[in-house]
Design a protein around this motif. Structure first.
Motif: not given
Ligand SMILES: C[S@@+](CC[C@H](N)C(=O)[O-])C[C@H]1O[C@@H](n2cnc3c(N)ncnc32)[C@H](O)[C@@H]1O
Length: 389
Positions: A80, A242, A264, A331
């Motif tokens: 982003t 993540g 991201d 999302m």
């Molecule tokens: C709460 S963490 C969850 C990570 C993993 N799925 C878990 O459950 O442990 C949210 C994730 O969303 C990603 N994220 C944030 N903004 C995003 C975006 N615009 N597009 C895709 N992913 C994004 C962050 O980098 C992070 O890795």
């Protein structure tokens, strides 16, 4: 929301990325302004510059608007941020031929003579960035780090001194300070990879320094893993992956599935890929690998041919320092549009975030699959007709 950036005779119109996000957040902060003001005050001439952690391109656009051919190496972990920088260049009529891109694992080139940096939220990541800089910067290279006054203390200055060179902080201006560090030219070792076992699923997980949940399973992810839906799924998206834990476990539960990991953070995508490979999740009997890795803002650039029947999502509730639910919104909307009719979005979230309201609004249905005191697992199904109503 203000979009007019006005500092040291530089006037720009700047927005966050995506520009139409449902949030009231500004694309830069006072520490960006302070860094630009500082360069103006010291009459900094054009030089080979590394710009590190520029949220949406305020620093890069400001340098380029003062000298169109200012040579800049932009280091960012966030897609982003890269997309926002490009958008803000175009929106201000600037060409970005002076920009070169570095991801958050590459070493900056040896020719860098100036570094502008914003202090990131994650201090482990910051130390990793300093260590990488120490491997490239010649002695006496100035590094200016912009940060909120409340984030700066003796320990932080000692950390910078330890990993890059002596550091001092300026007087405060608009509740921010500019830290000046002078690189000492001594290369520091890079951090060792952290990995830990998730014994009950026979998985080993490792995380690069800017990846969510540094060295343990997130509590939300844990509940998600205990409540994956029954049945067979053949195309799965781990949205905001993540380290990839949800998608890795999904591949164990639905062995015939193609799994798409999206994040991201470039480090997150790299960690997810390393974890997929380390846990040997590709079925060698199948002709092609079944793990697919996308550094992207939500599902913006996912190929049209990918039509998931299951999306797993543990959404973020902040972007950088800012608390926001606009990414969760995006999302859920992207998942809705990409799911095939009858496909499922499964979300975990803190109960108080009220994701069920959003899911009901988008999908017209939402059920609670599991809950404990703090977290809920929600499921929403795209109507078998695929209708948008
Ligand atoms: C709460 S963490 C969850 C990570 C993993 N799925 C878990 O459950 O442990 C949210 C994730 O969303 C990603 N994220 C944030 N903004 C995003 C975006 N615009 N597009 C895709 N992913 C994004 C962050 O980098 C992070 O890795």
């Amino acid at each position: 929301m203000t979009t007019q950036f006005s500092v040291a005779d530089i006037e720009l119109s700047l927005s966050r990325y995506p520009a139409n996000q449902v949030s009231n957040l500004q694309a830069w902060d006072a520490a960006d302004e302070h860094l630009i003001k500082h360069l103006k005050e010291i009459e900094q001439p054009k030089a080979n510059t590394a710009v590190v952690n520029d949220s949406f391109g305020a620093l890069c656009t400001a340098l380029t608007s003062s000298e169109a051919d200012w040579p800049i190496w932009v280091e960012t972990d966030a897609k982003t941020s890269q997309l926002g920088t490009l958008h803000n260049f175009s929106a201000n009529g600037l060409s970005y031929t002076n920009l070169a891109w570095l991801n958050s694992r590459e070493l900056p080139p040896k020719c860098i003579a100036l570094v502008l940096m914003k202090l990131p939220k994650n201090l482990n990541y910051f130390v990793h960035q300093l260590q990488r800089l120490s491997q490239s910067l010649a002695p006496d290279t100035p590094v200016y780090i912009g940060a909120k006054t409340k984030a700066i203390n003796k320990t932080l200055l000692e950390t910078i001194t330890k990993h890059l060179g002596p550091a001092t902080a300026s007087l405060a201006w608009k509740k921010t300070r500019v830290i000046t560090c002078i690189a000492d030219g001594k290369p520091r070792a890079l951090p060792k990879e952290v990995s830990w076992p998730v014994k009950e699923f026979n998985l080993t997980i490792s995380n690069l320094s800017n990846v969510f949940a540094a060295n343990k399973l997130d509590i939300g992810a844990r509940i998600m893993l205990d409540n994956l839906p029954e049945g067979q799924f053949d195309t799965i998206v781990d949205l905001g992956c993540g380290n990839g834990i949800l998608g890795l476990r999904a591949k164990q539960c639905y062995p015939n599935a193609q799994v798409h990991f999206v994040d991201d953070s470039e480090m997150a995508i790299t960690s997810a890929k390393q974890n997929w490979q380390a846990n040997k999740l590709d079925d060698p009997e199948q002709p092609q690998p079944q793990g697919h890795f996308h550094w992207d803002d939500c599902l913006t650039h996912l190929g049209d041919e990918v039509k998931p029947d299951l999306v797993l999502c543990n959404p973020p509730f902040h972007q950088g320092e800012a608390i926001t639910d606009h990414i969760a919104w995006q999302m859920f909307l992207d998942a809705y549009h990409r799911l095939r009719p009858g496909g499922m979005l499964q979300v975990v979230g803190n109960r108080h975030l009220g994701y069920h309201v959003k899911l009901k609004r988008i999908f017209k249905n939402c059920t609670t699959a599991a809950a404990n005191g703090k977290f809920v697992i929600l499921r929403a199904i795209k109507s078998p007709q695929g209708a948008d109503k």
